[in-house]
Design a protein around this motif. Structure first.
Motif, mmCIF file in Angstrom:
data_model
loop_
_atom_site.group_PDB
_atom_site.id
_atom_site.type_symbol
_atom_site.label_atom_id
_atom_site.label_comp_id
_atom_site.label_asym_id
_atom_site.label_seq_id
_atom_site.Cartn_x
_atom_site.Cartn_y
_atom_site.Cartn_z
ATOM 1 N N TYR A 22 -47.652 -12.638 -59.590
ATOM 2 C CA TYR A 22 -47.408 -12.764 -60.882
ATOM 3 C C TYR A 22 -45.668 -12.298 -61.273
ATOM 4 C CZ TYR A 22 -47.778 -10.929 -65.754
ATOM 5 O OH TYR A 22 -47.764 -10.633 -67.121
ATOM 6 N N LEU A 23 -45.017 -13.316 -61.808
ATOM 7 C CA LEU A 23 -43.833 -13.268 -62.181
ATOM 8 C C LEU A 23 -43.446 -13.307 -63.617
ATOM 9 C CD1 LEU A 23 -40.787 -13.417 -61.171
ATOM 10 C CD2 LEU A 23 -41.149 -16.380 -61.386
ATOM 11 N N ARG A 24 -42.867 -12.206 -64.097
ATOM 12 C CA ARG A 24 -42.397 -12.227 -65.520
ATOM 13 C C ARG A 24 -40.861 -12.788 -65.406
ATOM 14 N NH1 ARG A 24 -44.685 -7.381 -68.803
ATOM 15 N NH2 ARG A 24 -47.069 -7.823 -68.254
ATOM 16 N N LEU A 25 -40.553 -13.680 -66.099
ATOM 17 C CA LEU A 25 -39.283 -14.370 -65.945
ATOM 18 C C LEU A 25 -38.630 -14.333 -67.426
ATOM 19 C CD1 LEU A 25 -37.242 -16.328 -64.284
ATOM 20 C CD2 LEU A 25 -38.367 -18.259 -65.350
ATOM 21 N N SER A 26 -37.425 -13.535 -67.331
ATOM 22 C CA SER A 26 -36.659 -13.618 -68.629
ATOM 23 C C SER A 26 -35.892 -14.542 -68.961
ATOM 24 C CB SER A 26 -35.925 -12.159 -68.653
ATOM 25 O OG SER A 26 -35.413 -12.197 -69.839
ATOM 26 N N VAL A 27 -35.801 -15.011 -69.997
ATOM 27 C CA VAL A 27 -35.168 -16.302 -70.353
ATOM 28 C C VAL A 27 -33.808 -16.139 -71.342
ATOM 29 C CG1 VAL A 27 -36.944 -17.972 -69.906
ATOM 30 C CG2 VAL A 27 -36.400 -17.007 -72.377
ATOM 31 N N THR A 71 -49.201 -16.881 -61.582
ATOM 32 C CA THR A 71 -49.033 -16.498 -63.013
ATOM 33 C C THR A 71 -47.719 -16.275 -63.551
ATOM 34 O OG1 THR A 71 -51.262 -15.302 -62.883
ATOM 35 C CG2 THR A 71 -50.134 -14.804 -64.862
ATOM 36 N N LEU A 72 -47.339 -16.827 -64.474
ATOM 37 C CA LEU A 72 -45.780 -16.935 -64.854
ATOM 38 C C LEU A 72 -45.776 -16.383 -66.353
ATOM 39 C CD1 LEU A 72 -42.852 -17.420 -64.194
ATOM 40 C CD2 LEU A 72 -43.378 -19.790 -64.495
ATOM 41 N N ARG A 73 -45.153 -15.440 -66.699
ATOM 42 C CA ARG A 73 -44.991 -14.828 -68.088
ATOM 43 C C ARG A 73 -43.644 -15.005 -68.321
ATOM 44 N NH1 ARG A 73 -47.708 -12.277 -71.584
ATOM 45 N NH2 ARG A 73 -49.413 -11.917 -70.232
ATOM 46 N N ILE A 74 -43.203 -15.899 -69.548
ATOM 47 C CA ILE A 74 -41.904 -15.824 -69.643
ATOM 48 C C ILE A 74 -41.700 -15.043 -70.884
ATOM 49 C CG2 ILE A 74 -40.286 -17.668 -71.136
ATOM 50 C CD1 ILE A 74 -41.177 -18.503 -68.377
ATOM 51 N N THR A 75 -40.306 -14.203 -70.675
ATOM 52 C CA THR A 75 -40.124 -13.085 -71.565
ATOM 53 C C THR A 75 -38.813 -13.090 -71.805
ATOM 54 O OG1 THR A 75 -40.586 -10.635 -71.801
ATOM 55 C CG2 THR A 75 -40.220 -11.512 -69.563
ATOM 56 N N GLY A 76 -38.333 -11.933 -72.362
ATOM 57 C CA GLY A 76 -36.934 -11.526 -72.718
ATOM 58 C C GLY A 76 -36.545 -10.186 -72.690
ATOM 59 N N GLY A 77 -35.825 -9.597 -73.760
ATOM 60 C CA GLY A 77 -35.330 -10.158 -74.903
ATOM 61 C C GLY A 77 -36.515 -11.067 -75.596
ATOM 62 N N GLU A 78 -36.241 -11.884 -76.724
ATOM 63 C CA GLU A 78 -37.015 -12.702 -77.358
ATOM 64 C C GLU A 78 -36.840 -14.017 -76.774
ATOM 65 O OE1 GLU A 78 -39.716 -12.230 -79.131
ATOM 66 O OE2 GLU A 78 -39.868 -14.501 -79.288
ATOM 67 N N GLY A 238 -53.609 -5.832 -62.496
ATOM 68 C CA GLY A 238 -52.673 -5.835 -61.464
ATOM 69 C C GLY A 238 -51.449 -5.040 -61.950
ATOM 70 N N GLY A 239 -51.534 -4.590 -63.493
ATOM 71 C CA GLY A 239 -50.435 -3.887 -63.797
ATOM 72 C C GLY A 239 -50.654 -2.528 -64.097
ATOM 73 N N GLN A 240 -50.322 -1.890 -65.184
ATOM 74 C CA GLN A 240 -50.533 -0.468 -65.704
ATOM 75 C C GLN A 240 -51.608 -0.317 -66.491
ATOM 76 O OE1 GLN A 240 -46.376 0.203 -66.209
ATOM 77 N NE2 GLN A 240 -46.162 1.143 -64.177
ATOM 78 N N ALA A 241 -52.517 -1.228 -66.805
ATOM 79 C CA ALA A 241 -53.327 -1.194 -67.724
ATOM 80 C C ALA A 241 -54.786 -0.891 -67.236
ATOM 81 C CB ALA A 241 -53.378 -2.433 -68.847
ATOM 82 N N CYS A 242 -55.513 -0.117 -68.360
ATOM 83 C CA CYS A 242 -57.029 0.082 -67.931
ATOM 84 C C CYS A 242 -57.609 -0.274 -69.364
ATOM 85 C CB CYS A 242 -57.287 1.156 -67.432
ATOM 86 S SG CYS A 242 -57.017 2.625 -68.429
ATOM 87 N N TYR A 243 -58.814 -1.051 -69.409
ATOM 88 C CA TYR A 243 -59.401 -1.459 -70.514
ATOM 89 C C TYR A 243 -60.694 -1.019 -70.622
ATOM 90 C CZ TYR A 243 -55.968 -5.138 -70.737
ATOM 91 O OH TYR A 243 -54.632 -5.842 -70.823
ATOM 92 N N VAL A 270 -43.709 -9.125 -60.068
ATOM 93 C CA VAL A 270 -42.045 -9.001 -59.592
ATOM 94 C C VAL A 270 -41.353 -9.496 -61.163
ATOM 95 C CG1 VAL A 270 -41.941 -9.192 -57.350
ATOM 96 C CG2 VAL A 270 -41.803 -11.109 -58.594
ATOM 97 N N ARG A 271 -40.242 -9.181 -61.560
ATOM 98 C CA ARG A 271 -39.337 -9.764 -62.496
ATOM 99 C C ARG A 271 -38.078 -10.286 -62.157
ATOM 100 N NH1 ARG A 271 -42.449 -5.043 -64.040
ATOM 101 N NH2 ARG A 271 -43.516 -5.440 -66.094
ATOM 102 N N VAL A 272 -37.639 -11.448 -62.946
ATOM 103 C CA VAL A 272 -36.493 -11.951 -62.659
ATOM 104 C C VAL A 272 -35.704 -11.893 -64.173
ATOM 105 C CG1 VAL A 272 -35.219 -14.001 -62.177
ATOM 106 C CG2 VAL A 272 -37.196 -13.327 -60.801
ATOM 107 N N THR A 273 -34.466 -11.554 -64.034
ATOM 108 C CA THR A 273 -33.883 -11.383 -65.312
ATOM 109 C C THR A 273 -33.151 -12.518 -65.869
ATOM 110 O OG1 THR A 273 -31.797 -10.809 -64.532
ATOM 111 C CG2 THR A 273 -33.143 -8.909 -64.898
ATOM 112 N N ALA A 274 -32.802 -12.752 -67.201
ATOM 113 C CA ALA A 274 -32.184 -14.094 -67.417
ATOM 114 C C ALA A 274 -30.965 -14.427 -66.825
ATOM 115 C CB ALA A 274 -31.901 -13.915 -68.836
ATOM 116 N N SER A 275 -30.430 -13.335 -66.327
ATOM 117 C CA SER A 275 -29.125 -13.618 -65.303
ATOM 118 C C SER A 275 -29.550 -13.750 -63.556
ATOM 119 C CB SER A 275 -27.952 -12.696 -65.424
ATOM 120 O OG SER A 275 -28.762 -11.243 -65.253
ATOM 121 N N GLY A 276 -30.709 -13.783 -63.369
ATOM 122 C CA GLY A 276 -31.254 -14.280 -62.087
ATOM 123 C C GLY A 276 -31.319 -12.927 -61.092
#
Ligand code: SAM
Ligand code: SF4
Length: 339
Positions: A22-27, A71-78, A238-243, A270-276
């Motif tokens: 799972y990658l969270r990619l900030s744009v 699984t790819l989540r696009i995020t930010g910032g907004e 796989g995160g910090q949530a329980c339901y 893992v996470r990648v910031t908008a500046s890579g």
């Protein structure tokens, strides 16, 4: 191609044997709101040349997918304030179509959804997370330092009209969430939206003491249980949530509890910031500069090698500490890292 072959054989496994899928990619680190728990009022942002181009973002995303991210989540910032953002979603709909990517999704504050919801659905996005901490227009204005609740409600309506499944995220905040938690649950579940509650994390200087905002979720859960019947269910993301499912509504409620329960042992992201910059843990400073490799003309294999090395250093877990008067150990905000 070499990278792709390698990916399908072993994927990304960290030094503790956790498979990272799972990658969270900030744009962007920019935003049209200024939430009090996320940013300081006079937030400064990175210069445009520090930020990866849409082509660089798409290339990195493809390399992570080749390496086993599904699984790819696009995020930010907004993310929806990033100029040309739909082009990135369009580029990423290709791996969705060929099955190498199982899910393309985003986390948004919802303000731009009236403009984007239909196009996002067209690119293959099926589920999105929308952040909404309050249903009170005045409190919304205060928490976001000037935002309009009506705009977000329009965004939610647009998302649902476009057929997107929406999960609401609400940061639990002292002197507020306790008073409207039942309304938030009813609002979400009447509209078939799951609701996740999040404990505030000590990320970056927000110009205030976080302990003044912090509401532990074990206390909030006890309050919820006075009104609703919670049935724990074994969904783990796989995160910090329980339901839990709320028997009266049939809807889901999630508890993201980095402080009161630590779920790092199951971390798959893992996470990648908008500046890579690649961060293998939200709550640690282990950082790898991928932009530098991209911009000196590194090959796909060069980039993948560095990603693999970074994964080998993924920390066991975060060390979040909330103590009065203690500055945050992690100086970057959630908006910079990519929430
Ligand atoms: N702007 C988008 C949004 O608000 O949904 C995406 C980025 S935002 C940084 C992602 C998530 O992080 C939001 O749900 C937000 O509430 C949450 N968040 C921001 N700062 C946080 C903090 N210090 N602790 C916990 N959650 C935080
Ligand atoms: Fe912007 Fe999201 Fe941070 Fe709020 S939480 S300031 S919407 S990035």
């Amino acid at each position: 191609m070499a990278a792709q072959t390698q990916a399908r054989t072993c994927g990304l496994i960290d030094g503790f044997g956790r498979r990272v899928t799972y990658l969270r990619l900030s744009v962007t680190d920019r935003c049209d709101l200024r939430c009090v728990y996320c940013m300081s009022e006079d937030m400064s942002f990175r210069s445009r040349r520090d930020i990866l181009s849409l082509e660089e973002l798409a290339r990195l995303a493809r390399l992570f997918i080749a390496r086993g991210i599904d699984t790819l989540r696009i995020t930010g910032g907004e993310p929806l304030v990033r100029q040309g953002i739909l082009d990135l979603f369009k580029a990423l709909s290709e791996p969705l179509r060929d099955g190498s990517l199982h899910e393309l999704t985003l986390t948004t504050n919802g303000t731009q959804l009236p403009r984007f919801a239909e196009d996002l659905a067209r690119t293959g996005v099926r589920r999105i997370n929308v952040s909404l901490d309050t249903l009170d227009p005045e409190r919304f204005r205060t928490l976001t330092r000037g935002g309009s609740l009506a705009q977000v409600l329009d965004g939610l309506a647009a998302a649902r009209a476009a057929g997107l499944t929406v999960k609401l995220n609400a940061v639990a905040l002292k002197d507020g969430t306790e008073h409207e938690i039942h309304d938030l649950i009813a609002f979400a579940h009447e509209r078939d939206m799951a609701l996740s509650l999040i404990e505030t994390m000590p990320l970056g200087d927000i110009g205030a003491d976080r302990l003044d905002q912090y509401l532990p979720l074990n206390a909030l859960r006890r309050q919820i249980e006075q009104r609703w019947t919670l049935v724990d269910i074994p969904i783990r993301t796989g995160g910090q949530a329980c339901y839990a499912r709320i028997a009266e509504t049939g809807g889901l409620i999630g508890f993201i509890t980095p402080h009161t329960h630590n779920f790092c042992a199951d971390c798959n992201r893992v996470r990648v910031t908008a500046s890579g910059t690649l961060y293998t843990c939200l709550g640690q400073d282990d950082a790898t500069d991928l932009r530098a490799i991209l911009r000196v003309g590194g090959s796909d294999d060069d980039v993948v090698r560095v990603i693999d090395q970074a994964l080998g250093r993924k920390p066991k877990g975060h060390d979040f500490v909330l103590r009065r008067g203690t500055p945050p150990q992690i100086t970057r905000t959630m908006s910079e890292t990519g929430g």
